[in-house]
Every structure is written in structure tokens, then in C-alpha cells.
Design an enzyme around this catalytic site. Structure first.
Site, PDB file in Angstrom:
ATOM      1  N   ASP A 223      47.697  85.309  46.784  1.00  0.00           N
ATOM      2  CA  ASP A 223      49.134  85.189  47.050  1.00  0.00           C
ATOM      3  C   ASP A 223      49.436  83.707  47.272  1.00  0.00           C
ATOM      4  O   ASP A 223      48.696  82.861  46.779  1.00  0.00           O
ATOM      5  CB  ASP A 223      49.512  86.082  48.240  1.00  0.00           C
ATOM      6  CG  ASP A 223      50.964  86.533  48.175  1.00  0.00           C
ATOM      7  OD1 ASP A 223      51.837  85.656  48.098  1.00  0.00           O
ATOM      8  OD2 ASP A 223      51.238  87.745  48.182  1.00  0.00           O
ATOM      9  N   HIS A 246      49.698  81.828  44.276  1.00  0.00           N
ATOM     10  CA  HIS A 246      51.110  81.852  43.891  1.00  0.00           C
ATOM     11  C   HIS A 246      51.820  80.544  44.216  1.00  0.00           C
ATOM     12  O   HIS A 246      53.034  80.471  44.205  1.00  0.00           O
ATOM     13  CB  HIS A 246      51.826  83.035  44.557  1.00  0.00           C
ATOM     14  CG  HIS A 246      51.341  84.367  44.061  1.00  0.00           C
ATOM     15  ND1 HIS A 246      51.894  85.557  44.447  1.00  0.00           N
ATOM     16  CD2 HIS A 246      50.332  84.691  43.210  1.00  0.00           C
ATOM     17  CE1 HIS A 246      51.256  86.563  43.848  1.00  0.00           C
ATOM     18  NE2 HIS A 246      50.303  86.057  43.101  1.00  0.00           N
TER      19      HIS A 246
END
Ligand code: NAG
Ligand code: NAG
Length: 397
Positions: A223, A246
Site C-alpha cells: 500500500d 502505492h
């Protein structure tokens, strides 16, 4: 003869002063608590939680600076909370070893945190390797079964004057490191590693905090490498390598109607490799008192990044049934300076701002992003500001 005895008397007096001084120094110098002498076992399977807590209780109650040592070896611990306020104004963890969580996700999966510090003022953590063994929980989530939410490897809550240096965190069930409601926190030389498809394993998440520095760190996860939540100010992020992951995100913001803003965040000298995003600001499309302002992204290298520069005011991670009120938080005074490298998609620069709350005061200086050795493209909605120097892709400002 007389001169000689004066000399030896002086010598004797000096020796006494020396001994007295060193005795005084010993009496006021750091108390040291070793977890093994408190009963911890470096065998990776004996539950050492109680020994860690005993060491903490002693260190915390000390009226002097105190040190907790964790020698090399694998120490199995369940969820542990190191709680203040402490009498000692300075507690140091010297960690040579590894802390390992259970591979059975149920043991800590519903507790929110694996290791947490609460209400501590004056803490140094040197070294350490935290292994959350989160893969069984990720597998449970991937199979769509009903699983616990998962625990954060390491959290600092309601604390101040914290230094964490040279710590590694791997395979957390959920977020790796969380800084929440803290002041003056310095994280340096941090390593985070989890699989690129591991769910919600953010590297470092900061919220409701002021004065947070993250330096010289390498983060690869499933993430956000770093995420900055509401109520955060004065953040300095420097020399961070991110990938997989991310990207570095401000947000998501605007989830709540009443929300504190984010301001004065600098990201300087970061590199992104194969990440989903580079530098991102994301907010939900709903009315909120939240905001993001005075943000600087500078000296950033992109290496095959899907969305190198992105502001997304219509954040909708599920892809559907998100609020769509046509309004969002205020985003203002954001600077992109010396951002270069390669995009993995044609659109390297995306400002998707809201008609009712456009993004204002956006500044771009020297941006050069390419896609397959040619100029990438920009996609912009409801954005205003100024551009100078080479801007590629152009056309937004
Ligand atoms: C912005 O944050 C930095 C730390 O990153 C701090 O040194 C500086 O004083 C802050 N600026 C303002 C105007 O508060
Ligand atoms: C932009 O970056 C590309 C790829 O790195 C490079 O070939 C090109 O010369 C750069 N353009 C300028 C004007 O610096």
C-alpha cells in the site's frame, strides 16, 4: 622530601576526587534493563511479552535515563503496550535482536496493534527487526473469508520527543509503523518490506501529529509507502526510496465532515520504482472542513511509475458507490519542483480536482516525465496556478 610529600598528597587528593566523581556518575547514569535477565527467551517460541513489559515498567519508573537492551536472537511476543507517562524522561531501546509475532493471525489480529507506545515523552529506539508474520492474514483476506482487520506492527500514540533509528519492519498484518497524536518524532534509516500485493500494509502512516521527520528510509510494501492523514503539520520527508507500493500519499482526506487539515509537508529527494503512484494527494468527494495546503514535492525521481504526479479529489478505492457530492476539501499551495523520470502510463500528470472546490496555487517548476521515450500526457480538471522552466507534460497550468 617535602616537595615529594606535597606531590603525593596532591596525587592522593586527585585520586579521591576521581573516585568520588566516577561513583557519582555511576549513581546518576542510565539504569540498564536487559530483557533476558527479566526472563525473555531468544528461542522464537517462548512468550516473552511479560519480560518485555517488566523491563519497561522498571525503565519507566526509573528517575534516571534508562536503557532496555534486547540482545540478538528471536523473541516471540504477543501484543504489548508500553505505557507512560514515565518518571524517566529518557528511555532508550537498544535492539540487536528480532521481535517476532505469531504466524497464527488470530493471536494479535483483532488487537489493533502488535507493539504500541502510549503517552511516552523522551524515547529512543535503536536498531531492531520486527517480523509481523502477516502472510496468513493476507491469504485469509485474499480468499474473501471473514478475517480480523489485522494489527499494526509498531505504533506511537499520544507521545512526543521520539527517535527511531535503524529499525526494520517486515510483513506486518496491517500498517507497519503508525504515528498518531504525536509531536516531534524522527524516523531515520527505516526499512519496511512486505509483498507488493499485501493488503493495507502501509509503510509509515502519520496522523494528528506535528513535527515528524522521516529520512534515509527504504520502503517496499503493498500500500502507500508513506501516508499522511488528517490533522498533521510540519512534516519533513527526505531521501526515501519507495517501491513496490502505492507511493507517498497525503490522504485520504475528507472522509469526515468535520476534519482537521494537513499543512506544511515537504517531500525532498525521493525515488519511486515501479509504484502505483508517485506523489499523490487524495480526498473523497464529499463536503468536509479538511484541507491540504503548503505542500512541497521536490527532487523526485520516477522509475516506471503508473501515476507519477496525481491529485485525486474523487478518491474511490472500491471503484463504485463512493460519495459524489461534487465537493471536496480545499487543496491550495502545492509545489512540484524538479520531478523527472519515466511513467508506466501515458498520463503522467493528473489533476482531477472538483468544480466546487478547485485546486488553487499549484506551482510547477522543471518537471520532465516521459512515457516510452516520448513526452507523456497530462490530464487536468479545475486546477489553477503557475508553471516555470521545462514542464513536460505541459498544458495544465
Ligand atoms: C514547516 O515544517 C518544518 C519542518 O518540516 C519546520 O521546520 C518549519 O518551521 C515549518 N514551517 C512553518 C511555517 O511552520
Ligand atoms: C527529459 O527527460 C528525457 C528522459 O530522461 C531526456 O531524454 C530529455 O533530454 C529530458 N528533456 C530535457 C529538456 O531535459
Amino acid at each position: 622530601m617535602a616537595a615529594r610529600s606535597i606531590l603525593s598528597l596532591t596525587y592522593l587528593a586527585l585520586s579521591i576526587i576521581c573516585i568520588a566523581t566516577s561513583w557519582l556518575l555511576t549513581a546518576t547514569s542510565a539504569a540498564v534493563y536487559d530483557v533476558v535477565s527479566m526472563g525473555a527467551k531468544a528461542d522464537g517460541s517462548t512468550d516473552s511479552s511479560q519480560a518485555f513489559l517488566s523491563a519497561w515498567t522498571a525503565a519507566c519508573a526509573s528517575s534516571n535515563p534508562s536503557t532496555i537492551t534486547i540482545p540478538s536472537g528471536n523473541f516471540y511476543v504477543k501484543s504489548v503496550a508500553f505505557e507512560g507517562p514515565c518518571k524517566s524522561g529518557s528511555i532508550t531501546f537498544k535492539i540487536d535482536g528480532t521481535l517476532v509475532a505469531s504466524s497464527d493471525y488470530a493471536i494479535i489480529g483483532s488487537s489493533g496493534n502488535w507493539i504500541i507506545f502510549r503517552q511516552v515523552d523522551g524515547l529512543n529506539v535503536y536498531g531492531g527487526f520486527l517480523n509481523g508474520q502477516g502472510s496468513s492474514l493476507w491469504a485469509c483476506k485474499a480468499a474473501g473469508k471473514s478475517c480480523p482487520e489485522g494489527a499494526t506492527n509498531l505504533e506511537f500514540s499520544n507521545s512526543k520527543n521520539i527517535l527511531v533509528s535503524g529499525l526494520s519492519s517486515v510483513n506486518s498484518q496491517m500498517f507497519h509503523i503508525v504515528v498518531n497524536e504525536c509531536q516531534n518524532v524522527k524516523l531515520q534509516g527505516i526499512r519496511v518490506s512486505a509483498l507488493g500485493d499485501s493488503p493495507n500494509t502501509d509503510g509509515i502512516h502519520v496522523s494528528q501529529s506535528t513535527g515528524v521527520t522521516i529520512q534515509n528510509s527504504k520502503i517496499g510494501t503493498g500500500d502507500d509507502c508513506i501516508s499522511i492523514g488528517p490533522g498533521t503539520a510540519d512534516v519533513w520527508i527526505e531521501k526515501v526510496d519507495c517501491g513496490p507500493g502505492h507511493g507517498i500519499s497525503i490522504g485520504s482526506l475528507g472522509k469526515d465532515t468535520e476534519e482537521d487539515g494537513v499543512q506544511n509537508v515537504t517531500v525532498s529527494s525521493a525515488t519511486f520504482s515501479g509504484t502505483q503512484n508517485g506523489v499523490r494527494i487524495k480526498s473523497w468527494a464529499r463536503p468536509s472542513t479538511g484541507f491540504a495546503r503548503n505542500i512541497l514535492f521536490q527532487h523526485v525521481g520516477m522509475n516506471n511509475v503508473q501515476n507519477p504526479i496525481i491529485i485525486d479529489q474523487n478518491y474511490c478505492p472500491s471503484g463504485s458507490s463512493c460519495p459524489d457530492s461534487g465537493s471536496s476539501i480545499r487543496i491550495n499551495d502545492v509545489t512540484y519542483q524538479d520531478i523527472h523520470g519515466t511513467s508506466a502510463t501515458e498520463v503522467a500528470l493528473k489533476f482531477d480536482c472538483n468544480p466546487k472546490s478547485p485546486c488553487t496555487g499549484i506551482t510547477m517548476e522543471d518537471v520532465n516525465l516521459t512515457y516510452q521515450s516520448r513526452a507523456a500526457e497530462a490530464s487536468c480538471k479545475n486546477v489553477g496556478g503557475t508553471a516555470s522552466g521545462l514542464i513536460q507534460p505541459s498544458g495544465c497550468l
